[in-house]
Motif scaffolding. Sequence first.
Motif, PDB file in Angstrom:
ATOM      1  N   LEU A  57      22.438 -14.984  -5.756  1.00  0.00           N
ATOM      2  CA  LEU A  57      22.384 -13.587  -6.180  1.00  0.00           C
ATOM      3  C   LEU A  57      21.163 -12.889  -5.601  1.00  0.00           C
ATOM      4  O   LEU A  57      21.225 -11.708  -5.224  1.00  0.00           O
ATOM      5  CB  LEU A  57      22.379 -13.509  -7.708  1.00  0.00           C
ATOM      6  N   GLY A  58      20.037 -13.605  -5.524  1.00  0.00           N
ATOM      7  CA  GLY A  58      18.832 -13.018  -4.950  1.00  0.00           C
ATOM      8  C   GLY A  58      19.011 -12.650  -3.491  1.00  0.00           C
ATOM      9  O   GLY A  58      18.599 -11.557  -3.058  1.00  0.00           O
ATOM     10  N   VAL A  59      19.630 -13.558  -2.718  1.00  0.00           N
ATOM     11  CA  VAL A  59      19.869 -13.272  -1.298  1.00  0.00           C
ATOM     12  C   VAL A  59      20.855 -12.112  -1.145  1.00  0.00           C
ATOM     13  O   VAL A  59      20.694 -11.256  -0.271  1.00  0.00           O
ATOM     14  CB  VAL A  59      20.395 -14.530  -0.583  1.00  0.00           C
ATOM     15  N   MET A  60      21.886 -12.070  -1.980  1.00  0.00           N
ATOM     16  CA  MET A  60      22.847 -10.961  -1.934  1.00  0.00           C
ATOM     17  C   MET A  60      22.158  -9.623  -2.146  1.00  0.00           C
ATOM     18  O   MET A  60      22.391  -8.653  -1.407  1.00  0.00           O
ATOM     19  CB  MET A  60      23.912 -11.143  -3.029  1.00  0.00           C
ATOM     20  N   LEU A  61      21.291  -9.560  -3.157  1.00  0.00           N
ATOM     21  CA  LEU A  61      20.587  -8.308  -3.448  1.00  0.00           C
ATOM     22  C   LEU A  61      19.671  -7.912  -2.299  1.00  0.00           C
ATOM     23  O   LEU A  61      19.584  -6.735  -1.932  1.00  0.00           O
ATOM     24  CB  LEU A  61      19.788  -8.452  -4.749  1.00  0.00           C
ATOM     25  N   ALA A  62      18.962  -8.892  -1.722  1.00  0.00           N
ATOM     26  CA  ALA A  62      18.032  -8.608  -0.623  1.00  0.00           C
ATOM     27  C   ALA A  62      18.784  -8.080   0.595  1.00  0.00           C
ATOM     28  O   ALA A  62      18.373  -7.084   1.214  1.00  0.00           O
ATOM     29  CB  ALA A  62      17.240  -9.864  -0.271  1.00  0.00           C
ATOM     30  N   TRP A  63      19.886  -8.734   0.974  1.00  0.00           N
ATOM     31  CA  TRP A  63      20.649  -8.294   2.137  1.00  0.00           C
ATOM     32  C   TRP A  63      21.299  -6.933   1.887  1.00  0.00           C
ATOM     33  O   TRP A  63      21.371  -6.100   2.786  1.00  0.00           O
ATOM     34  CB  TRP A  63      21.726  -9.327   2.477  1.00  0.00           C
ATOM     35  N   SER A  64      21.769  -6.731   0.663  1.00  0.00           N
ATOM     36  CA  SER A  64      22.398  -5.448   0.340  1.00  0.00           C
ATOM     37  C   SER A  64      21.380  -4.315   0.381  1.00  0.00           C
ATOM     38  O   SER A  64      21.650  -3.230   0.906  1.00  0.00           O
ATOM     39  CB  SER A  64      23.040  -5.517  -1.054  1.00  0.00           C
ATOM     40  N   ALA A  65      20.180  -4.558  -0.167  1.00  0.00           N
ATOM     41  CA  ALA A  65      19.135  -3.536  -0.167  1.00  0.00           C
ATOM     42  C   ALA A  65      18.688  -3.208   1.248  1.00  0.00           C
ATOM     43  O   ALA A  65      18.335  -2.064   1.557  1.00  0.00           O
ATOM     44  CB  ALA A  65      17.947  -3.999  -1.007  1.00  0.00           C
ATOM     45  N   ALA A  66      18.708  -4.210   2.127  1.00  0.00           N
ATOM     46  CA  ALA A  66      18.295  -3.998   3.516  1.00  0.00           C
ATOM     47  C   ALA A  66      19.434  -3.449   4.374  1.00  0.00           C
ATOM     48  O   ALA A  66      19.252  -3.227   5.574  1.00  0.00           O
ATOM     49  CB  ALA A  66      17.789  -5.307   4.112  1.00  0.00           C
ATOM     50  N   ASP A  67      20.608  -3.252   3.757  1.00  0.00           N
ATOM     51  CA  ASP A  67      21.797  -2.756   4.466  1.00  0.00           C
ATOM     52  C   ASP A  67      22.110  -3.640   5.664  1.00  0.00           C
ATOM     53  O   ASP A  67      22.384  -3.171   6.770  1.00  0.00           O
ATOM     54  CB  ASP A  67      21.572  -1.311   4.923  1.00  0.00           C
ATOM     55  N   HIS A  68      22.060  -4.953   5.427  1.00  0.00           N
ATOM     56  CA  HIS A  68      22.313  -5.929   6.486  1.00  0.00           C
ATOM     57  C   HIS A  68      23.773  -5.845   6.940  1.00  0.00           C
ATOM     58  O   HIS A  68      24.684  -5.807   6.125  1.00  0.00           O
ATOM     59  CB  HIS A  68      22.004  -7.333   5.962  1.00  0.00           C
ATOM     60  N   LYS A  69      23.988  -5.803   8.242  1.00  0.00           N
ATOM     61  CA  LYS A  69      25.333  -5.656   8.795  1.00  0.00           C
ATOM     62  C   LYS A  69      25.865  -7.007   9.277  1.00  0.00           C
ATOM     63  O   LYS A  69      25.145  -7.782   9.909  1.00  0.00           O
ATOM     64  CB  LYS A  69      25.326  -4.667   9.962  1.00  0.00           C
ATOM     65  N   LEU A  70      27.129  -7.250   8.988  1.00  0.00           N
ATOM     66  CA  LEU A  70      27.794  -8.465   9.427  1.00  0.00           C
ATOM     67  C   LEU A  70      28.922  -8.101  10.380  1.00  0.00           C
ATOM     68  O   LEU A  70      29.353  -6.951  10.442  1.00  0.00           O
ATOM     69  CB  LEU A  70      28.364  -9.228   8.219  1.00  0.00           C
ATOM     70  N   GLY A  71      29.403  -9.104  11.105  1.00  0.00           N
ATOM     71  CA  GLY A  71      30.485  -8.860  12.037  1.00  0.00           C
ATOM     72  C   GLY A  71      31.813  -8.653  11.339  1.00  0.00           C
ATOM     73  O   GLY A  71      32.041  -9.118  10.232  1.00  0.00           O
ATOM     74  N   GLY A  72      32.701  -7.918  11.971  1.00  0.00           N
ATOM     75  CA  GLY A  72      34.040  -7.709  11.432  1.00  0.00           C
ATOM     76  C   GLY A  72      34.035  -6.920  10.136  1.00  0.00           C
ATOM     77  O   GLY A  72      33.208  -6.036   9.923  1.00  0.00           O
ATOM     78  N   ASP A  73      34.968  -7.252   9.251  1.00  0.00           N
ATOM     79  CA  ASP A  73      35.099  -6.569   7.962  1.00  0.00           C
ATOM     80  C   ASP A  73      34.563  -7.434   6.821  1.00  0.00           C
ATOM     81  O   ASP A  73      35.014  -7.315   5.681  1.00  0.00           O
ATOM     82  CB  ASP A  73      36.573  -6.241   7.693  1.00  0.00           C
ATOM     83  N   VAL A  74      33.610  -8.289   7.115  1.00  0.00           N
ATOM     84  CA  VAL A  74      33.090  -9.225   6.118  1.00  0.00           C
ATOM     85  C   VAL A  74      32.045  -8.532   5.262  1.00  0.00           C
ATOM     86  O   VAL A  74      31.102  -7.921   5.769  1.00  0.00           O
ATOM     87  CB  VAL A  74      32.467 -10.461   6.805  1.00  0.00           C
ATOM     88  N   GLY A  75      32.190  -8.636   3.939  1.00  0.00           N
ATOM     89  CA  GLY A  75      31.207  -8.089   3.025  1.00  0.00           C
ATOM     90  C   GLY A  75      30.031  -9.026   2.842  1.00  0.00           C
ATOM     91  O   GLY A  75      30.162 -10.251   2.983  1.00  0.00           O
ATOM     92  N   ILE A  76      28.873  -8.470   2.519  1.00  0.00           N
ATOM     93  CA  ILE A  76      27.670  -9.268   2.343  1.00  0.00           C
ATOM     94  C   ILE A  76      27.813 -10.230   1.175  1.00  0.00           C
ATOM     95  O   ILE A  76      27.449 -11.404   1.270  1.00  0.00           O
ATOM     96  CB  ILE A  76      26.442  -8.355   2.138  1.00  0.00           C
ATOM     97  N   VAL A  77      28.345  -9.750   0.061  1.00  0.00           N
ATOM     98  CA  VAL A  77      28.412 -10.567  -1.149  1.00  0.00           C
ATOM     99  C   VAL A  77      29.247 -11.832  -0.945  1.00  0.00           C
ATOM    100  O   VAL A  77      28.766 -12.940  -1.206  1.00  0.00           O
ATOM    101  CB  VAL A  77      28.929  -9.742  -2.341  1.00  0.00           C
ATOM    102  N   PRO A  78      30.498 -11.754  -0.482  1.00  0.00           N
ATOM    103  CA  PRO A  78      31.264 -12.995  -0.285  1.00  0.00           C
ATOM    104  C   PRO A  78      30.689 -13.886   0.800  1.00  0.00           C
ATOM    105  O   PRO A  78      30.767 -15.116   0.708  1.00  0.00           O
ATOM    106  CB  PRO A  78      32.666 -12.502   0.082  1.00  0.00           C
TER     107      PRO A  78
END
Length: 265
Positions: free
Chosen positions: A51-72
């Motif tokens: 959960l901590g990593v999810m919040l950090a990546w979400s707050a930083a607006d981290h982008k992933l490839g394709g249509d993949v969400g940060i949380v999953p």
Amino acid sequence: MVDLRVGDFLARLRTQLRILHALVLREMMTRFGRHNLGFFWLMGEPLILSLGVMLAWSAADHKLGGDVGIVPFVLSGYTMLTLWRHIVGRSVHCFRHNAGLMYHRNVLPIDTLIARALLEVGGTGLAFVIAFIPLYLFGLVDRLYDPLLVVGGWLFLGWFTFGFGLIIAGLSEMNDIVERLIQPIMYITLPLTGMFFMVSWLPEDAARIVLYSPLVHCFELFREGMLGHNVEAQWDLQYLFNCCVCFTAIGFLVIRKARSHISLE
């Protein structure tokens, strides 16, 4: 004669299952105690860190490839990484820490490693389920695309990690310097786990290199089962199976050699 052999096998199997059940309970009591949160921490640690990593990546607006969400993506990656780190880390000096149990006739050194691996596979898997359910209810993750692939990826990772842990357990009994190398090994293998990427996102040369890692195949298999058409997973079940068998076989050979180094004092 055949019936006698089958009956003897079933009796031995029941005995072995009772031994493993007792060792798992003992490991839980030794590690977590009988009071306070106890066993929750086996599930709580990967859950909180994920959960901590999810919040950090979400707050930083981290982008992933394709249509993949940060949380999953983080949930699938970090719980898998936790299983890898915990089983390998707890294999170090496993026999030394459980030497007193070797006085029991039916308890073998390998039983202590199996019990620890079963506890980690079950506990960390339960942490994934506990995290997944509320995230699904809040719409942060989709339902599993293929639960069979998810379970397959998880079990293959547990099997491969157990085989690698056998090797580490045996080597650590024969030479104490192995204990000092575990953390560097964990850091070195981090780019080869597949936690931070999908193989399809990498350049062709890099993808060909990381696919030599069985860990990547486990992560890809797990994520295809979880994310489905949102990812282009690349995994080879035959290669993964062969690696698991080879590492387990080597591990048993190392354990056999290390048994003469186990002190019961």
